[in-house]
Design an enzyme around this catalytic site. Structure first.
Site, PDB file in Angstrom:
ATOM      1  N   HIS A  28       0.807  -1.272   0.050  1.00 35.41           N
ATOM      2  CA  HIS A  28       0.225   0.068  -0.074  1.00 35.41           C
ATOM      3  C   HIS A  28       0.781   1.364   0.179  1.00 35.41           C
ATOM      4  CE1 HIS A  28       0.184  -1.113   4.137  1.00 35.41           C
ATOM      5  NE2 HIS A  28      -0.514  -1.929   4.114  1.00 35.41           N
ATOM      6  N   HIS A  82      -2.673 -10.101  15.263  1.00 32.57           N
ATOM      7  CA  HIS A  82      -3.033  -8.743  14.393  1.00 32.57           C
ATOM      8  C   HIS A  82      -3.478  -9.404  13.320  1.00 32.57           C
ATOM      9  CE1 HIS A  82      -2.472  -5.314  12.281  1.00 32.57           C
ATOM     10  NE2 HIS A  82      -1.479  -5.422  11.383  1.00 32.57           N
ATOM     11  N   GLU A  84      -4.679  -7.763  10.418  1.00 30.81           N
ATOM     12  CA  GLU A  84      -4.086  -7.197   8.976  1.00 30.81           C
ATOM     13  C   GLU A  84      -4.001  -8.527   8.131  1.00 30.81           C
ATOM     14  OE1 GLU A  84      -1.618  -3.973   8.463  1.00 30.81           O
ATOM     15  OE2 GLU A  84      -2.372  -3.704   6.325  1.00 30.81           O
ATOM     16  N   ASP A  86      -2.152  -9.582   5.735  1.00 34.08           N
ATOM     17  CA  ASP A  86      -0.967 -10.183   5.561  1.00 34.08           C
ATOM     18  C   ASP A  86      -0.590 -11.158   6.841  1.00 34.08           C
ATOM     19  OD1 ASP A  86      -0.797  -7.878   7.038  1.00 34.08           O
ATOM     20  OD2 ASP A  86       1.372  -7.547   6.516  1.00 34.08           O
ATOM     21  N   HIS A 148       0.303  -2.301  14.780  1.00 37.33           N
ATOM     22  CA  HIS A 148      -0.032  -1.398  14.062  1.00 37.33           C
ATOM     23  C   HIS A 148      -1.477  -1.018  13.657  1.00 37.33           C
ATOM     24  CE1 HIS A 148      -0.439  -1.184   9.125  1.00 37.33           C
ATOM     25  NE2 HIS A 148      -0.123  -0.032   9.654  1.00 37.33           N
ATOM     26  N   ASP A 167       3.758  -6.780  13.931  1.00 36.29           N
ATOM     27  CA  ASP A 167       4.414  -5.872  13.119  1.00 36.29           C
ATOM     28  C   ASP A 167       5.661  -5.174  13.771  1.00 36.29           C
ATOM     29  OD1 ASP A 167       2.952  -6.186  10.439  1.00 36.29           O
ATOM     30  OD2 ASP A 167       1.585  -4.390  11.134  1.00 36.29           O
ATOM     31  N   TYR A 195      10.817   0.482   7.619  1.00 32.99           N
ATOM     32  CA  TYR A 195       9.565  -0.109   8.122  1.00 32.99           C
ATOM     33  C   TYR A 195       9.129   0.790   9.102  1.00 32.99           C
ATOM     34  CZ  TYR A 195       6.025  -3.551   9.503  1.00 32.99           C
ATOM     35  OH  TYR A 195       5.162  -4.021   9.825  1.00 32.99           O
ATOM     36  N   HIS A 228       7.364  -9.857  10.216  1.00 30.22           N
ATOM     37  CA  HIS A 228       8.168  -9.737   9.054  1.00 30.22           C
ATOM     38  C   HIS A 228       9.619  -9.625   9.261  1.00 30.22           C
ATOM     39  CE1 HIS A 228       4.435  -8.386   6.919  1.00 30.22           C
ATOM     40  NE2 HIS A 228       3.995  -7.617   7.768  1.00 30.22           N
TER      41      HIS A 228
HETATM   42 FE1  FEO Z   1      -0.319  -4.349   9.922  1.00 34.32          FE
HETATM   43 FE2  FEO Z   1       2.074  -6.641   8.508  1.00 34.32          FE
HETATM   44  O1  FEO Z   1       0.334  -5.779   8.863  1.00 34.32           O
END
Ligand code: FEO
Length: 404
Positions: A28, A82, A84, A86, A148, A167, A195, A228
């Site tokens: 994004h 989380h 989100e 991903d 996040h 995250d 990041y 990540h």
């Molecule tokens: Fe806020 Fe890696 O997702």
């Protein structure tokens, strides 16, 4: 697939079962030049527990890695740190395939997951500070709201002293090496900063709260395992990332000034070059970034540890150029702070761009130190001298701010 995609042992009873995305370049708006990983972890306690899942297209890879160490049917619990996608994209398939006894998330996590998916089971809400007994292990949950998303929480595994941080403390970096100390340090440091700048900069007050909570919990941490990028396992790495987050959340200014601009026929670029000369002569470390050559996410990374921001655009159709609209929209959302600032640009007849950029800087709450600097059509020697002096003045203001 389990003969190809293997789980990676972290300890005898903890495995990495995530996925490597070598190809992703857009997150994004964030240019993920080095790809990323979606990390999921398997705790082989009496109650076998999966911490997070992976982006939906990588579900098979995650299941194969799990199957290389344990039959997925044997997983008892799934923790969603989380919501989100991903990290939750494979959750419906995981619930379907594993049929876990329970799926845990924060209150906001349960709400968010309910809005994303039509899940075939209820989510068990865990409270801030709650400890879950896995038999041979214990895990404790701590909410880290807005690090996040509102649902974000971290999970601490007591026996192995691993902090699973979703995250937070992550980076977008694809690779087979699972630990930060196995990569080139300069790459790890840059991707960590990138990041933070692109995902968390505007959430600094929440980062402060999360760091404060970590301090209060006073955990012994032997590993930080984000969702990540690589895991941090050395004392130096763990202390280093926590210190970096504290420094970045304060956005302490430095003597670096970033000049961000776009040009139509080279006049605004010449102005930028002369301003850079002045910044350097004035003692600042100048970094010029043309939006014809640089990506917005690298610009915000440079601004993370800057003390000044100079922004320029030629006037086009009574406004700033499209590339500047892009970067100012992106930067505006990330809310950089503590910067001396100025605006500039060339124009033909109406000349709105520098004024509009000046207003943008002011609205952002930055310390604008001079009127916008404008040059009609093409800068001559006098104009360039003014640009150089503009740079000297901004360098002085930036360096003065370091003494406040
Ligand atoms: Fe806020 Fe890696 O997702």
């Amino acid at each position: 697939m389990k003969d190809t995609f293997k789980a990676v042992k972290i300890f005898d009873d903890v495995y990495w079962v995530g996925a490597i995305d070598w190809d992703v370049r857009q997150f994004h708006g964030y240019l993920t030049s080095r790809g990323t990983t979606y990390n999921a972890f398997l705790i082989l306690a009496d109650k076998i527990t999966l911490i997070d899942t992976v982006k939906a297209p990588f579900a098979d890879e995650m299941f194969a890695r799990i199957a290389s160490v344990v039959d997925p049917d044997k997983i008892d619990y799934i923790v969603s740190n989380h919501a989100e996608m991903d990290h939750s994209g494979s959750l419906p398939a995981a619930i379907e395939g594993i049929k876990p006894e329970k799926v845990f998330a924060s209150k906001m996590g349960a709400k968010a997951l309910g809005r994303h998916f039509d899940l075939p089971c209820d989510i068990t809400v865990v409270s801030d500070g709650e400890t879950l007994d896995l038999g041979s292990e214990k895990i404790t949950f701590a909410e880290t709201k807005m690090c996040h998303w509102p649902d974000s929480m971290i999970t601490y595994q007591h026996g192995r002293q691993i902090l699973f941080t979703q995250d937070a403390f992550g980076m977008h970096l694809a690779g087979f090496e699972r630990y930060a100390d196995e990569y080139d340090r300069a790459i790890v440091d840059y991707e960590t900063a990138k990041y933070y700048a692109n995902i968390l900069m505007h959430l600094a007050s929440f980062i402060d709260k999360a760091l404060e909570k970590l301090g209060t919990l006073n955990l012994d941490i032997s590993m930080i395992a984000p969702d990540h990028g690589p895991i941090r396992r050395t004392g130096e790495d763990i202390a280093g990332i926590i210190n970096s987050y504290a420094k970045w959340s304060a956005q302490e200014p430095t003597g670096k000034v970033v000049v961000v601009y776009d040009s139509m026929w080279g006049s605004t670029a010449r102005m930028a070059g002369a301003i850079g000369e002045g910044l350097s002569a004035g003692g600042a470390k100048a970094k010029l970034m043309s939006m014809s050559a640089c990506h917005r996410s690298d610009v915000v990374t440079e601004i993370l540890d800057a003390g000044g921001l100079v922004i320029g655009s030629a006037t086009m159709n009574n406004d700033i150029q499209p590339a500047m609209a892009d970067v100012t929209t992106y930067l505006g959302g990330l809310k950089p702070r503590n910067l001396a600032a100025g605006a500039f640009g060339s124009y033909g007849w109406s000349g709105e761009a520098p004024k509009n950029l000046q207003k943008w800087l002011t609205d952002l709450g930055l310390n604008v130190i001079a009127d916008p600097l404008r040059v009609n059509y093409v800068p001559d020697a006098d104009d360039l001298a003014k640009c150089r002096q503009f740079g000297v003045d901004i360098a002085k203001a930036t360096l003065a701010s370091l003494e406040d």
